[in-house]
Design a protein around this motif. Structure first.
Motif: not given
Length: 160
Positions: A39-41, A68-72, A101-103
């Motif tokens: 989902q985050a990507l 990815d750094q831009d998402i973080l 889970l990423a977030i």
């Protein structure tokens, strides 16, 4: 004395470690909203998270360090603007598969949301898609992306 010795050798014992590894270091019953790596990507959920953060300013945003750094950066900025606590979990013990889970937006104590899946809580109307990429190929590309991030992370933090 044995407890102190065990703690010194193996570290402080963790309650339900498998559950915490699946949930970025917290318990499932504390998660209000969750976003997987896939989902985050694929989409920016800043607006949805902002809505939930406004409702619950005492929650904490947990971010997986393999994003990815831009998402973080996007979600760190969101947390900072809302004056919300956040933590980046970099230990590779935390699961990092496409559907992991990423977030996570986590409460300080147990809550009872109907679902933690952000797409279920904030559904979008269906889009007309013209892509010919099969779903399995998309998942495979996301898996390869995560493998590259794992490799890069390992090189950055273990070859110094």
């Amino acid at each position: 004395m044995d407890k102190h010795l065990q703690s010194a050798i193996f570290g402080t014992p963790v309650l339900h470690p498998d559950e915490q590894h699946r949930n970025l270091g917290t318990f499932h019953e504390r998660i209000d909203l969750g976003i997987t790596f896939t989902q985050a990507l694929l989409r920016d959920y800043s607006a949805e998270l902002q809505t939930e953060i406004t409702t619950h300013p005492n929650y904490q945003l947990l971010l997986h360090g393999l994003l990815d750094q831009d998402i973080l950066d996007r979600y760190i900025k969101l947390a900072n603007q809302a004056n919300l606590k956040f933590a980046i979990r970099t230990d590779l013990l935390y699961q990092h598969e496409p559907d992991s889970l990423a977030i996570a937006l986590a409460a300080p104590s147990a809550i009872q949301p109907d679902t933690i899946n952000i797409d279920d809580r904030f559904p979008l109307p269906p889009l007309e898609t013209t892509t010919t990429i099969p779903k399995q190929l998309l998942v495979e590309r996301i898996y390869q992306h995560l493998e590259r991030n794992r490799h890069d992370y390992h090189l950055r933090h273990h070859n110094n």
